[in-house]
Design a protein around this motif. Sequence first.
Motif, PDB file in Angstrom:
ATOM      1  N   LYS A 120      57.769  48.643  43.305  1.00 21.03           N
ATOM      2  CA  LYS A 120      58.747  47.630  43.684  1.00 21.03           C
ATOM      3  C   LYS A 120      58.169  46.222  43.688  1.00 21.03           C
ATOM      4  N   TYR A 121      56.845  46.094  43.507  1.00 20.23           N
ATOM      5  CA  TYR A 121      56.220  44.784  43.649  1.00 20.23           C
ATOM      6  C   TYR A 121      55.233  44.526  42.507  1.00 20.23           C
ATOM      7  N   THR A 122      55.044  43.248  42.235  1.00 14.22           N
ATOM      8  CA  THR A 122      53.970  42.790  41.363  1.00 14.22           C
ATOM      9  C   THR A 122      53.102  41.836  42.167  1.00 14.22           C
ATOM     10  N   VAL A 123      51.819  42.143  42.269  1.00 10.22           N
ATOM     11  CA  VAL A 123      50.874  41.321  43.017  1.00 10.22           C
ATOM     12  C   VAL A 123      49.951  40.641  42.027  1.00 10.22           C
ATOM     13  N   PHE A 124      50.004  39.320  41.981  1.00 13.68           N
ATOM     14  CA  PHE A 124      49.140  38.559  41.105  1.00 13.68           C
ATOM     15  C   PHE A 124      47.777  38.378  41.778  1.00 13.68           C
ATOM     16  N   ASP A 125      46.724  38.701  41.048  1.00  6.55           N
ATOM     17  CA  ASP A 125      45.357  38.639  41.596  1.00  6.55           C
ATOM     18  C   ASP A 125      45.241  39.524  42.828  1.00  6.55           C
ATOM     19  N   ALA A 126      45.508  40.813  42.635  1.00  2.00           N
ATOM     20  CA  ALA A 126      45.447  41.758  43.753  1.00  2.00           C
ATOM     21  C   ALA A 126      44.026  42.050  44.200  1.00  2.00           C
ATOM     22  N   GLU A 127      43.034  41.716  43.395  1.00  2.00           N
ATOM     23  CA  GLU A 127      41.641  41.887  43.765  1.00  2.00           C
ATOM     24  C   GLU A 127      40.877  40.625  43.392  1.00  2.00           C
ATOM     25  N   GLY A 128      39.862  40.311  44.177  1.00  2.00           N
ATOM     26  CA  GLY A 128      39.061  39.126  43.873  1.00  2.00           C
ATOM     27  C   GLY A 128      38.136  38.801  45.023  1.00  2.00           C
ATOM     28  N   TYR A 129      37.674  37.562  45.030  1.00  2.00           N
ATOM     29  CA  TYR A 129      36.743  37.102  46.051  1.00  2.00           C
ATOM     30  C   TYR A 129      37.288  35.828  46.694  1.00  2.00           C
ATOM     31  N   VAL A 130      37.030  35.693  47.969  1.00  2.00           N
ATOM     32  CA  VAL A 130      37.399  34.485  48.703  1.00  2.00           C
ATOM     33  C   VAL A 130      36.114  33.864  49.221  1.00  2.00           C
ATOM     34  N   LYS A 131      35.943  32.572  48.987  1.00  4.05           N
ATOM     35  CA  LYS A 131      34.714  31.879  49.329  1.00  4.05           C
ATOM     36  C   LYS A 131      34.561  31.731  50.837  1.00  4.05           C
ATOM     37  N   PRO A 132      33.339  31.445  51.301  1.00 10.61           N
ATOM     38  CA  PRO A 132      33.125  31.273  52.743  1.00 10.61           C
ATOM     39  C   PRO A 132      33.953  30.121  53.303  1.00 10.61           C
ATOM     40  N   GLN A 133      34.585  30.350  54.454  1.00 12.29           N
ATOM     41  CA  GLN A 133      35.383  29.353  55.157  1.00 12.29           C
ATOM     42  C   GLN A 133      36.390  28.678  54.219  1.00 12.29           C
ATOM     43  N   SER A 134      37.012  29.485  53.387  1.00 13.51           N
ATOM     44  CA  SER A 134      38.013  29.004  52.436  1.00 13.51           C
ATOM     45  C   SER A 134      39.210  29.943  52.466  1.00 13.51           C
ATOM     46  N   CYS A 135      40.281  29.518  51.824  1.00 12.92           N
ATOM     47  CA  CYS A 135      41.484  30.345  51.763  1.00 12.92           C
ATOM     48  C   CYS A 135      41.917  30.504  50.318  1.00 12.92           C
ATOM     49  N   ILE A 136      42.710  31.534  50.072  1.00 13.99           N
ATOM     50  CA  ILE A 136      43.219  31.824  48.741  1.00 13.99           C
ATOM     51  C   ILE A 136      44.672  32.254  48.864  1.00 13.99           C
ATOM     52  N   THR A 167      34.240  33.499  57.709  1.00 13.26           N
ATOM     53  CA  THR A 167      32.815  33.791  57.795  1.00 13.26           C
ATOM     54  C   THR A 167      32.018  32.851  56.893  1.00 13.26           C
ATOM     55  N   GLY A 168      30.711  32.995  56.956  1.00 17.28           N
ATOM     56  CA  GLY A 168      29.822  32.168  56.137  1.00 17.28           C
ATOM     57  C   GLY A 168      29.377  32.835  54.861  1.00 17.28           C
ATOM     58  N   ALA A 169      29.990  33.935  54.465  1.00 19.28           N
ATOM     59  CA  ALA A 169      29.635  34.633  53.235  1.00 19.28           C
ATOM     60  C   ALA A 169      30.899  34.956  52.455  1.00 19.28           C
ATOM     61  N   ALA A 170      30.756  35.059  51.135  1.00 13.43           N
ATOM     62  CA  ALA A 170      31.891  35.414  50.284  1.00 13.43           C
ATOM     63  C   ALA A 170      32.282  36.865  50.528  1.00 13.43           C
ATOM     64  N   LEU A 171      33.586  37.133  50.538  1.00 12.68           N
ATOM     65  CA  LEU A 171      34.099  38.477  50.779  1.00 12.68           C
ATOM     66  C   LEU A 171      35.001  38.893  49.624  1.00 12.68           C
ATOM     67  N   ARG A 172      34.971  40.164  49.327  1.00 15.66           N
ATOM     68  CA  ARG A 172      35.843  40.729  48.306  1.00 15.66           C
ATOM     69  C   ARG A 172      37.121  41.231  48.975  1.00 15.66           C
ATOM     70  N   PHE A 173      38.276  40.889  48.408  1.00 15.36           N
ATOM     71  CA  PHE A 173      39.542  41.327  48.980  1.00 15.36           C
ATOM     72  C   PHE A 173      40.277  42.225  47.993  1.00 15.36           C
ATOM     73  N   ARG A 174      41.145  43.065  48.541  1.00 20.10           N
ATOM     74  CA  ARG A 174      41.979  43.954  47.741  1.00 20.10           C
ATOM     75  C   ARG A 174      43.314  44.139  48.439  1.00 20.10           C
ATOM     76  N   VAL A 175      44.398  44.119  47.665  1.00 22.22           N
ATOM     77  CA  VAL A 175      45.750  44.267  48.195  1.00 22.22           C
ATOM     78  C   VAL A 175      46.279  45.636  47.795  1.00 22.22           C
ATOM     79  N   LEU A 176      46.665  46.431  48.781  1.00 23.37           N
ATOM     80  CA  LEU A 176      47.247  47.751  48.562  1.00 23.37           C
ATOM     81  C   LEU A 176      48.705  47.739  49.016  1.00 23.37           C
ATOM     82  N   CYS A 177      49.475  48.723  48.552  1.00 24.21           N
ATOM     83  CA  CYS A 177      50.911  48.748  48.864  1.00 24.21           C
ATOM     84  C   CYS A 177      51.391  50.187  48.921  1.00 24.21           C
ATOM     85  N   THR A 178      52.358  50.451  49.792  1.00 24.55           N
ATOM     86  CA  THR A 178      52.946  51.783  49.885  1.00 24.55           C
ATOM     87  C   THR A 178      54.020  52.013  48.820  1.00 24.55           C
TER      88      THR A 178
END
Length: 235
Positions: free
Chosen positions: A76-92, A61-72
């Motif tokens: 058993k897991y460690t998620v580095f940077d489980a929350e944050g923002y991803v810039k428009p038309q970019s990847c993380i 998209t053309g706007a920054a989005l907030r992401f969050r990683v959840l797990c059942t």
Amino acid sequence: MRRGAPQDQELVGPGAPGRGSRGAPPPSVPVIPVLVFPPDLVFRADQRSGPRQLLTLYNPTGAALRFRVLCTAPAKYTVFDAEGYVKPQSCIDIVIRHVSPIPSHYDVQDRFRIELSEEGAEGRVVGRKDITSVLRAPAYSLELQEQSNPMPHPGPPSWTAPPTARHLPEKSHSQLATSSFLLFLLTGIVSVAFLLLPLQDELGSQLPQILHVSMGQKLVAAYILGLLTMVFLRT
């Protein structure tokens, strides 16, 4: 609790309140596709640096989005940077590590959920995707089993590469690399062409209606172009 590993109750069925919802009504239906690669996570218990995987999240998209990683199964897991923002038309890139590679966890499927929401702490969820995760047993256990068995075998083990695969000429490898490069290049050109074509409801275009594309086709083309760009940058 380990850094970035959310609680179990955060990944629940439709309509069940999660953390901070306090019985609030379920959120609106997500409208943005969550583009992640790979679509499933497969961890190997015999990885030298520990079982871990790299999850790539793309924002078309053309706007920054907030992401969050959840797990059942957050224990058993460690998620580095489980929350944050991803810039428009970019990847993380999100690094996920399996911290409990024990035999009782082999071939047990867990689930991760990627949520995208509007910018801000209370932004509504606009995209959601579930991916499966599984831990595979070490490959060397099969080799030890074969060595401890004195019975003769009529042929090579199933995990052994065929003899013809070991004597491929170097010319075939170069030809394969060249064909792969041409395929990537052609795919990139087609993706760029799709991004340049007008939308179906766009007025004033001189191109015929058959060359008008939908917004979904443009999103897929942008996602493929982003993946190809990552492949070229890493190589």
